[in-house]
Design a protein around this motif. Structure first.
Motif, PDB file in Angstrom:
ATOM      1  N   GLY A   1      41.526  53.937  32.600  1.00 32.12           N
ATOM      2  CA  GLY A   1      40.302  53.827  33.048  1.00 32.12           C
ATOM      3  C   GLY A   1      40.021  53.098  34.322  1.00 32.12           C
ATOM      4  O   GLY A   1      38.957  52.776  34.991  1.00 32.12           O
ATOM      5  N   THR A   2      41.075  52.209  34.917  1.00 29.43           N
ATOM      6  CA  THR A   2      40.959  51.595  36.236  1.00 29.43           C
ATOM      7  C   THR A   2      40.774  52.540  37.463  1.00 29.43           C
ATOM      8  O   THR A   2      41.387  53.655  37.241  1.00 29.43           O
ATOM      9  N   GLN A   3      39.911  52.236  38.221  1.00 26.32           N
ATOM     10  CA  GLN A   3      39.517  53.285  39.312  1.00 26.32           C
ATOM     11  C   GLN A   3      40.633  52.703  40.412  1.00 26.32           C
ATOM     12  O   GLN A   3      40.880  51.690  40.752  1.00 26.32           O
ATOM     13  N   VAL A   4      41.046  53.588  41.228  1.00 24.25           N
ATOM     14  CA  VAL A   4      42.208  53.732  42.160  1.00 24.25           C
ATOM     15  C   VAL A   4      41.660  54.603  43.298  1.00 24.25           C
ATOM     16  O   VAL A   4      40.800  55.552  43.221  1.00 24.25           O
ATOM     17  N   THR A   5      42.376  54.020  44.530  1.00 25.97           N
ATOM     18  CA  THR A   5      42.183  54.916  45.801  1.00 25.97           C
ATOM     19  C   THR A   5      43.428  55.816  45.706  1.00 25.97           C
ATOM     20  O   THR A   5      44.369  55.091  45.708  1.00 25.97           O
ATOM     21  N   ILE A   6      43.185  57.260  46.114  1.00 31.23           N
ATOM     22  CA  ILE A   6      44.518  57.827  46.099  1.00 31.23           C
ATOM     23  C   ILE A   6      44.623  58.397  47.367  1.00 31.23           C
ATOM     24  O   ILE A   6      43.924  58.863  47.849  1.00 31.23           O
ATOM     25  N   ARG A   7      45.888  58.275  47.798  1.00 26.88           N
ATOM     26  CA  ARG A   7      46.242  59.146  49.060  1.00 26.88           C
ATOM     27  C   ARG A   7      47.572  60.082  48.848  1.00 26.88           C
ATOM     28  O   ARG A   7      48.418  59.742  47.941  1.00 26.88           O
ATOM     29  N   GLY A   8      47.276  61.186  49.250  1.00 26.81           N
ATOM     30  CA  GLY A   8      48.426  61.889  49.198  1.00 26.81           C
ATOM     31  C   GLY A   8      47.975  63.171  48.342  1.00 26.81           C
ATOM     32  O   GLY A   8      46.944  63.286  47.793  1.00 26.81           O
TER      33      GLY A   8
ATOM     34  N   SER B   1      53.234  63.819  43.215  1.00 31.73           N
ATOM     35  CA  SER B   1      53.235  62.285  43.010  1.00 31.73           C
ATOM     36  C   SER B   1      52.401  61.801  44.062  1.00 31.73           C
ATOM     37  O   SER B   1      52.297  62.604  45.329  1.00 31.73           O
ATOM     38  N   VAL B   2      51.428  60.968  43.967  1.00 32.63           N
ATOM     39  CA  VAL B   2      50.720  60.418  45.056  1.00 32.63           C
ATOM     40  C   VAL B   2      50.767  58.994  45.329  1.00 32.63           C
ATOM     41  O   VAL B   2      51.390  58.117  44.238  1.00 32.63           O
ATOM     42  N   ASP B   3      50.232  58.380  45.981  1.00 35.09           N
ATOM     43  CA  ASP B   3      50.024  56.756  46.231  1.00 35.09           C
ATOM     44  C   ASP B   3      48.632  56.400  45.689  1.00 35.09           C
ATOM     45  O   ASP B   3      47.707  57.054  45.960  1.00 35.09           O
ATOM     46  N   GLY B   4      48.580  55.530  44.799  1.00 30.44           N
ATOM     47  CA  GLY B   4      47.462  54.810  44.345  1.00 30.44           C
ATOM     48  C   GLY B   4      47.398  53.458  44.771  1.00 30.44           C
ATOM     49  O   GLY B   4      48.214  52.756  44.725  1.00 30.44           O
ATOM     50  N   PHE B   5      46.134  52.774  44.766  1.00 34.51           N
ATOM     51  CA  PHE B   5      45.833  51.639  45.188  1.00 34.51           C
ATOM     52  C   PHE B   5      44.779  50.876  44.412  1.00 34.51           C
ATOM     53  O   PHE B   5      43.784  51.472  44.366  1.00 34.51           O
ATOM     54  N   VAL B   6      45.106  49.595  43.926  1.00 34.35           N
ATOM     55  CA  VAL B   6      43.870  48.933  43.317  1.00 34.35           C
ATOM     56  C   VAL B   6      44.086  47.402  44.039  1.00 34.35           C
ATOM     57  O   VAL B   6      44.977  46.815  44.070  1.00 34.35           O
ATOM     58  N   ASP B   7      42.989  47.328  44.853  1.00 30.18           N
ATOM     59  CA  ASP B   7      43.063  45.783  45.458  1.00 30.18           C
ATOM     60  C   ASP B   7      44.029  45.583  46.434  1.00 30.18           C
ATOM     61  O   ASP B   7      44.757  44.480  46.175  1.00 30.18           O
ATOM     62  N   GLY B   8      44.914  46.660  46.865  1.00 26.31           N
ATOM     63  CA  GLY B   8      45.764  46.494  47.830  1.00 26.31           C
ATOM     64  C   GLY B   8      47.262  46.825  47.179  1.00 26.31           C
ATOM     65  O   GLY B   8      48.586  46.675  47.665  1.00 26.31           O
ATOM     66  N   ASP B   9      47.202  46.540  45.671  1.00 23.33           N
ATOM     67  CA  ASP B   9      48.565  46.755  45.020  1.00 23.33           C
ATOM     68  C   ASP B   9      48.830  48.420  44.979  1.00 23.33           C
ATOM     69  O   ASP B   9      48.025  48.851  44.756  1.00 23.33           O
ATOM     70  N   TRP B  10      49.952  48.751  45.320  1.00 22.14           N
ATOM     71  CA  TRP B  10      50.533  50.149  45.080  1.00 22.14           C
ATOM     72  C   TRP B  10      50.894  50.688  43.886  1.00 22.14           C
ATOM     73  O   TRP B  10      51.612  49.717  43.341  1.00 22.14           O
ATOM     74  N   LEU B  11      50.360  51.775  43.378  1.00 24.32           N
ATOM     75  CA  LEU B  11      50.728  52.171  42.351  1.00 24.32           C
ATOM     76  C   LEU B  11      51.459  53.669  42.653  1.00 24.32           C
ATOM     77  O   LEU B  11      50.674  54.539  42.852  1.00 24.32           O
TER      78      LEU B  11
END
Length: 62
Positions: free
Chosen positions: A23-30, A34-44
């Motif tokens: 349920g955590t909202q993430v910003t997605i790139r790619g 597989s993609v890069d996710g970010f939560v407050d600058g933390d890379w997922l």
């Protein structure tokens, strides 16, 4: 490139070691499997099955 917004479908650990719950909202790139996710600058590093797209940042909410 437009960043996408999404939500985690399962708990995922970020590079910092923090575990983000479903349920955590993430910003997605790619794109792709597989993609890069970010939560407050933390890379997922996310696989396609770990998140769902919710909207693009430049798409107005209705």
């Amino acid at each position: 490139m437009t960043r996408r917004l999404g939500v985690l479908l399962v708990p995922v650990a970020g590079l910092s070691g923090t575990r983000y719950p479903e349920g955590t909202q993430v910003t997605i790139r790619g794109t792709g499997g597989s993609v890069d996710g970010f939560v407050d600058g933390d890379w997922l590093p996310l696989a396609w099955w770990e998140f769902a797209d919710t909207q693009h940042e430049d798409t107005p909410r209705t």
